[in-house]
Scaffold this motif. Structure first.
Motif, PDB file in Angstrom:
ATOM      1  N   ALA A 137       0.834  -1.202   0.000  1.00  0.00           N
ATOM      2  CA  ALA A 137       0.000   0.000   0.000  1.00  0.00           C
ATOM      3  C   ALA A 137       0.871   1.254   0.000  1.00  0.00           C
ATOM      4  O   ALA A 137       0.604   2.210  -0.737  1.00  0.00           O
ATOM      5  CB  ALA A 137      -0.924  -0.010   1.213  1.00  0.00           C
ATOM      6  N   ALA A 138       1.917   1.241   0.823  1.00  0.00           N
ATOM      7  CA  ALA A 138       2.817   2.397   0.902  1.00  0.00           C
ATOM      8  C   ALA A 138       3.529   2.631  -0.425  1.00  0.00           C
ATOM      9  O   ALA A 138       3.621   3.772  -0.903  1.00  0.00           O
ATOM     10  CB  ALA A 138       3.846   2.183   2.020  1.00  0.00           C
ATOM     11  N   ILE A 139       4.011   1.558  -1.033  1.00  0.00           N
ATOM     12  CA  ILE A 139       4.716   1.671  -2.314  1.00  0.00           C
ATOM     13  C   ILE A 139       3.779   2.185  -3.399  1.00  0.00           C
ATOM     14  O   ILE A 139       4.132   3.058  -4.193  1.00  0.00           O
ATOM     15  CB  ILE A 139       5.318   0.311  -2.720  1.00  0.00           C
ATOM     16  N   PHE A 158       0.490  10.739   0.740  1.00  0.00           N
ATOM     17  CA  PHE A 158       1.504  11.066   1.746  1.00  0.00           C
ATOM     18  C   PHE A 158       1.165  10.391   3.073  1.00  0.00           C
ATOM     19  O   PHE A 158       2.043   9.814   3.729  1.00  0.00           O
ATOM     20  CB  PHE A 158       1.587  12.576   1.940  1.00  0.00           C
ATOM     21  N   ASN A 159      -0.087  10.441   3.480  1.00  0.00           N
ATOM     22  CA  ASN A 159      -0.513   9.839   4.741  1.00  0.00           C
ATOM     23  C   ASN A 159      -0.238   8.342   4.766  1.00  0.00           C
ATOM     24  O   ASN A 159       0.162   7.782   5.797  1.00  0.00           O
ATOM     25  CB  ASN A 159      -2.007  10.093   4.977  1.00  0.00           C
ATOM     26  N   SER A 160      -0.462   7.678   3.639  1.00  0.00           N
ATOM     27  CA  SER A 160      -0.224   6.237   3.563  1.00  0.00           C
ATOM     28  C   SER A 160       1.246   5.917   3.759  1.00  0.00           C
ATOM     29  O   SER A 160       1.598   4.984   4.491  1.00  0.00           O
ATOM     30  CB  SER A 160      -0.691   5.697   2.207  1.00  0.00           C
ATOM     31  N   VAL A 161       2.122   6.695   3.147  1.00  0.00           N
ATOM     32  CA  VAL A 161       3.561   6.480   3.307  1.00  0.00           C
ATOM     33  C   VAL A 161       3.969   6.699   4.764  1.00  0.00           C
ATOM     34  O   VAL A 161       4.743   5.921   5.340  1.00  0.00           O
ATOM     35  CB  VAL A 161       4.371   7.409   2.380  1.00  0.00           C
ATOM     36  N   MET A 162       3.447   7.741   5.385  1.00  0.00           N
ATOM     37  CA  MET A 162       3.769   8.048   6.779  1.00  0.00           C
ATOM     38  C   MET A 162       3.325   6.923   7.714  1.00  0.00           C
ATOM     39  O   MET A 162       4.052   6.549   8.646  1.00  0.00           O
ATOM     40  CB  MET A 162       3.087   9.357   7.192  1.00  0.00           C
ATOM     41  N   GLU A 163       2.145   6.386   7.471  1.00  0.00           N
ATOM     42  CA  GLU A 163       1.576   5.379   8.369  1.00  0.00           C
ATOM     43  C   GLU A 163       2.109   3.977   8.105  1.00  0.00           C
ATOM     44  O   GLU A 163       2.395   3.226   9.039  1.00  0.00           O
ATOM     45  CB  GLU A 163       0.046   5.374   8.236  1.00  0.00           C
ATOM     46  N   GLN A 164       2.242   3.620   6.830  1.00  0.00           N
ATOM     47  CA  GLN A 164       2.594   2.253   6.476  1.00  0.00           C
ATOM     48  C   GLN A 164       4.104   2.009   6.424  1.00  0.00           C
ATOM     49  O   GLN A 164       4.556   0.882   6.583  1.00  0.00           O
ATOM     50  CB  GLN A 164       2.000   1.880   5.100  1.00  0.00           C
ATOM     51  N   PRO A 211       7.086   4.052   8.092  1.00  0.00           N
ATOM     52  CA  PRO A 211       7.713   5.165   8.827  1.00  0.00           C
ATOM     53  C   PRO A 211       9.195   5.378   8.492  1.00  0.00           C
ATOM     54  O   PRO A 211       9.667   6.509   8.510  1.00  0.00           O
ATOM     55  CB  PRO A 211       7.524   4.763  10.298  1.00  0.00           C
ATOM     56  N   ARG A 212       9.925   4.299   8.163  1.00  0.00           N
ATOM     57  CA  ARG A 212      11.346   4.493   7.836  1.00  0.00           C
ATOM     58  C   ARG A 212      11.512   5.216   6.504  1.00  0.00           C
ATOM     59  O   ARG A 212      12.442   6.020   6.323  1.00  0.00           O
ATOM     60  CB  ARG A 212      12.078   3.137   7.783  1.00  0.00           C
ATOM     61  N   LEU A 213      10.630   4.960   5.586  1.00  0.00           N
ATOM     62  CA  LEU A 213      10.654   5.658   4.303  1.00  0.00           C
ATOM     63  C   LEU A 213      10.333   7.136   4.511  1.00  0.00           C
ATOM     64  O   LEU A 213      10.966   8.016   3.916  1.00  0.00           O
ATOM     65  CB  LEU A 213       9.650   5.028   3.342  1.00  0.00           C
ATOM     66  N   ALA A 214       9.360   7.413   5.357  1.00  0.00           N
ATOM     67  CA  ALA A 214       8.993   8.802   5.657  1.00  0.00           C
ATOM     68  C   ALA A 214      10.150   9.526   6.337  1.00  0.00           C
ATOM     69  O   ALA A 214      10.440  10.691   6.029  1.00  0.00           O
ATOM     70  CB  ALA A 214       7.756   8.825   6.554  1.00  0.00           C
ATOM     71  N   LYS A 215      10.840   8.836   7.257  1.00  0.00           N
ATOM     72  CA  LYS A 215      11.988   9.448   7.940  1.00  0.00           C
ATOM     73  C   LYS A 215      13.115   9.739   6.943  1.00  0.00           C
ATOM     74  O   LYS A 215      13.804  10.765   7.053  1.00  0.00           O
ATOM     75  CB  LYS A 215      12.489   8.534   9.048  1.00  0.00           C
TER      76      LYS A 215
END
Length: 202
Positions: free
Chosen positions: A103-105, A122-128, A130-134
């Motif tokens: 889902a994040a990808i 953006f919300n999906s990446v942040m939630e699913q 977190p290391r990618l968001a960081k």
């Protein structure tokens, strides 16, 4: 009867692997064309999948979408492979389920294809993941809170996201290298090699 049933199921499984291999070939050829470019990309996808303990079909799909989305930004084939590896590593570091990772990808790629990462994507990446968001935040030198503000303002353009992840590739690779070897990761790599074997022997 049991033997025949098991044998039939085995043939069906092999056929599905062979079909998956051919479909992967076809998807990559659509973005690379024939010849040396395809050969390099196809082999690269299998190697990235193995190095990141990731499923080869999902790795191939991620590569093709990244390469297609990045063409207008001057992203080379090798750049797309490197970015695929970084994203796969960050997904593994996040420890999310396969479904959440996909889902994040998917949301990340949709954002890149749309020109900017924002809103639900953006919300999906942040939630699913977190290391990618960081990694995105660190690459831009901001906090995750500030990253959300940039997303709301439409400033996380495709070029910005790609550049940010590229800057963090070494850091993510270093962290990924510290992950322990597990039976699950070994089985994923075995599946990748078996898919390649079946595809080449088909």
């Amino acid at each position: 009867l049991v033997g025949v049933g098991v044998g039939a199921q085995g043939i069906k499984d092999l056929a599905e692997l062979a079909d998956g291999y051919k479909n992967l070939e076809a998807r990559i050829k659509l973005v690379t064309g024939e010849g040396k470019a395809f050969d390099t990309a196809f082999a690269g996808v299998f190697e990235v999948a193995k190095r990141t303990n990731s499923a080869v079909q999902e790795t191939g799909e991620l590569f093709t979408k990244l390469y297609e989305a990045g063409k207008l930004l001057g992203l080379s084939q090798q750049d797309a492979l490197n970015l695929t590896e970084t994203i796969n590593q960050s997904i593994q570091l996040s420890g999310a389920s396969a479904q959440a990772s996909q889902a994040a990808i998917q949301q990340l790629v949709q954002g890149l294809q749309g020109g900017a990462l924002r809103g639900d994507e953006f919300n999906s990446v942040m939630e699913q993941s977190p290391r990618l968001a960081k990694a995105l935040a660190d690459g831009l030198g901001v906090t995750t809170g500030e990253l959300r503000k940039l997303a709301d303002e439409g400033k996380l353009t495709s070029a910005t996201v790609i550049s940010s992840l590229q800057k963090q590739s070494d850091t993510i690779a270093s962290e990924f290298g510290k992950l322990p070897a597990t039976v699950g990761r070994a089985m994923t790599n075995l599946s990748t090699e078996f898919t390649r074997y079946v595809g080449e022997a088909d």
